[in-house]
Design a protein around this motif. Structure first.
Motif, PDB file in Angstrom:
ATOM      1  N   ALA A  92       0.832  -1.202   0.000  1.00 44.91           N
ATOM      2  CA  ALA A  92       0.000   0.000   0.000  1.00 44.91           C
ATOM      3  C   ALA A  92       0.867   1.253   0.000  1.00 44.91           C
ATOM      4  CB  ALA A  92      -0.922  -0.001   1.222  1.00 44.91           C
ATOM      5  N   ALA A  96       1.653   5.118  -2.335  1.00 47.17           N
ATOM      6  CA  ALA A  96       1.001   6.212  -1.622  1.00 47.17           C
ATOM      7  C   ALA A  96       1.975   7.365  -1.367  1.00 47.17           C
ATOM      8  CB  ALA A  96       0.449   5.709  -0.286  1.00 47.17           C
ATOM      9  N   THR A 157      -0.379   1.139  10.823  1.00 46.34           N
ATOM     10  CA  THR A 157      -0.781   1.846   9.611  1.00 46.34           C
ATOM     11  C   THR A 157      -2.301   1.852   9.560  1.00 46.34           C
ATOM     12  OG1 THR A 157       1.193   0.958   8.536  1.00 46.34           O
ATOM     13  CG2 THR A 157      -0.456   2.006   7.128  1.00 46.34           C
ATOM     14  N   LEU A 159      -5.905   3.335   7.872  1.00 42.80           N
ATOM     15  CA  LEU A 159      -6.570   3.956   6.735  1.00 42.80           C
ATOM     16  C   LEU A 159      -7.851   4.621   7.220  1.00 42.80           C
ATOM     17  CD1 LEU A 159      -7.083   4.464   3.695  1.00 42.80           C
ATOM     18  CD2 LEU A 159      -8.103   2.180   3.591  1.00 42.80           C
ATOM     19  N   LYS A 168      -6.646   8.630   3.746  1.00 44.31           N
ATOM     20  CA  LYS A 168      -5.256   8.836   4.145  1.00 44.31           C
ATOM     21  C   LYS A 168      -4.724   7.584   4.841  1.00 44.31           C
ATOM     22  CE  LYS A 168      -5.362  13.358   3.206  1.00 44.31           C
ATOM     23  NZ  LYS A 168      -4.514  13.997   2.163  1.00 44.31           N
ATOM     24  N   PHE A 169      -3.421   7.358   4.669  1.00 42.55           N
ATOM     25  CA  PHE A 169      -2.723   6.395   5.503  1.00 42.55           C
ATOM     26  C   PHE A 169      -2.046   7.171   6.624  1.00 42.55           C
ATOM     27  CE2 PHE A 169      -2.208   3.904   1.378  1.00 42.55           C
ATOM     28  CZ  PHE A 169      -3.225   3.020   1.690  1.00 42.55           C
ATOM     29  N   ALA A 206      -3.836   8.256   0.229  1.00 38.28           N
ATOM     30  CA  ALA A 206      -4.078   6.839  -0.057  1.00 38.28           C
ATOM     31  C   ALA A 206      -4.856   6.720  -1.354  1.00 38.28           C
ATOM     32  CB  ALA A 206      -4.842   6.192   1.096  1.00 38.28           C
ATOM     33  N   ARG A 211      -4.724   1.131  -2.333  1.00 38.86           N
ATOM     34  CA  ARG A 211      -5.626   0.270  -1.548  1.00 38.86           C
ATOM     35  C   ARG A 211      -5.902  -1.034  -2.291  1.00 38.86           C
ATOM     36  NH1 ARG A 211     -10.339   4.166  -1.104  1.00 38.86           N
ATOM     37  NH2 ARG A 211      -9.132   5.476  -2.521  1.00 38.86           N
TER      38      ARG A 211
END
Length: 348
Positions: A92, A96, A157, A159, A168-169, A206, A211
């Motif tokens: 991921a 990103a 982490t 999401l 957003k991460f 993100a 994703r």
């Protein structure tokens, strides 16, 4: 995330750098064959095998990564699951944020830091759900989330959407200073945040591709974990079928042989699907596009379904049963892997 000044740094020896793809499975075999500590795993360099070449990494093929996870999972399901969540999260993050953020992340991974599986804060209707809001030069995190993340992981982490609903991460260090971040529970952990400060460089955009690719790699590694468990079961069944005097009646021996054949078919099917899925993900990473991303996702979902379904024990014909018994007999006589037959007292 170029400086990550909000972290409490932990001193650690720089891990071994695995320099070639053909070394990866040897490292995995070593981790699977010995009693190892968490620090042994960190120092082995296995956490860094998926770092992209553009950021100084080996970037092994996804099939090799999955095989390494499978080998380790056969000996330690917990460690296998930890590696699977780490690699799917890195997938991921490689899609990103900014290049500077990604470079900082992968430099930390190269130093032995690990990431938990992706936590999704997807309950906006709950007053306890996580909320990310701008505050000063960074962000503030409030609310709660339930997780089964590995307690040893250096990073969480998460999401979630910001105040404008943009995904957003959010990266949270496990060694962050106390004050607003509480963990309760053992296997299932409740993470509580109260006015928890998150630096700007620890919040990453993100994208949909990030994703999607993370979910695809997660499905690949679900298959790898299932394959590891099957291999463990297969070797145990072979030992049972080959051990003198353990099966008293022919009917019982037939049942053991049938089960050996059934597990072997499932194992080889999963192994082929893992290889196929790994290749499709490699293609999607090198030439991302609607077709390649969809194809990788489709094969990965098929693998995840095959991993959870298994072979059904009912509804098969007598002919199917005979074929499985014949296969089981052949595997007992000529096992595809080295099998050490133990005596009745458990000794070799």
């Amino acid at each position: 995330m170029g400086t990550v000044t909000h972290l409490t740094e932990r001193l650690r020896t720089v891990p071994t750098r695995i320099g070639a793809e053909d070394e990866v499975l040897g490292v995995a075999q070593h981790l699977a064959s010995a009693e190892v500590s968490w620090e042994d795993v960190v120092q082995s360099g296995v956490f860094a095998i998926s770092i992209p070449v553009d950021f100084g990494g080996l970037d092994v093929s996804n099939a090799v990564m999955a095989e390494a996870v499978s080998i380790i999972a056969a000996a330690s399901p917990e460690l296998g699951a930890t590696l699977a969540s780490h690699f799917s999260t890195l997938e991921a993050l490689r899609h990103a944020g900014s290049e500077e953020q990604r470079r900082a992340i992968f430099s930390r991974v190269a130093r032995g830091e690990s990431f938990s599986g992706l936590l999704c804060a997807d309950e906006p209707q709950s007053e306890w759900a996580l909320r990310l809001s701008a505050e000063g030069i960074g962000y503030r995190l409030d609310g709660e989330i339930v997780s089964n993340h590995a307690p040893e992981a250096d990073w969480l982490t998460i999401l979630l959407g910001d105040e404008r609903g943009q995904p957003k991460f959010v990266l949270v260090s496990r060694s962050a200073p106390d004050g607003g971040f509480d963990v309760s529970g053992t296997d299932i952990r409740r993470l509580s945040f109260q006015r928890f400060h998150v630096a700007t460089d620890a919040v990453m955009n993100a994208s949909a591709d990030a994703r999607r690719m993370s979910a695809t790699v997660a499905d690949l590694l679900k298959g790898a974990l299932a394959l590891g468990r099957l291999r463990q079961n297969f070797l145990a069944l072979l030992e049972q079928g080959r051990r003198p005097g353990t099966v008293a009646q022919q009917d019982s021996l037939r049942a053991v042989k049938s089960e050996i054949g059934r597990v072997y078919v499932h194992m080889e099917t999963l192994s082929a699907l893992v290889q196929r899925c790994g290749t499709e993900i490699d293609i999607a990473q090198v030439t991302p596009g609607v077709h390649t991303l969809n194809r990788a996702g489709q094969v990965a979902r098929s693998l995840a379904i095959a991993a959870t379904q298994g072979l059904k024990h009912d509804g098969g014909s007598r002919h199917d049963e005979d074929a499985l018994v014949k296969l089981g007999s052949s595997l007992i006589e000529h096992p595809p892997y080295p099998v050490q037959v133990k005596g009745s007292d458990g000794s070799p």
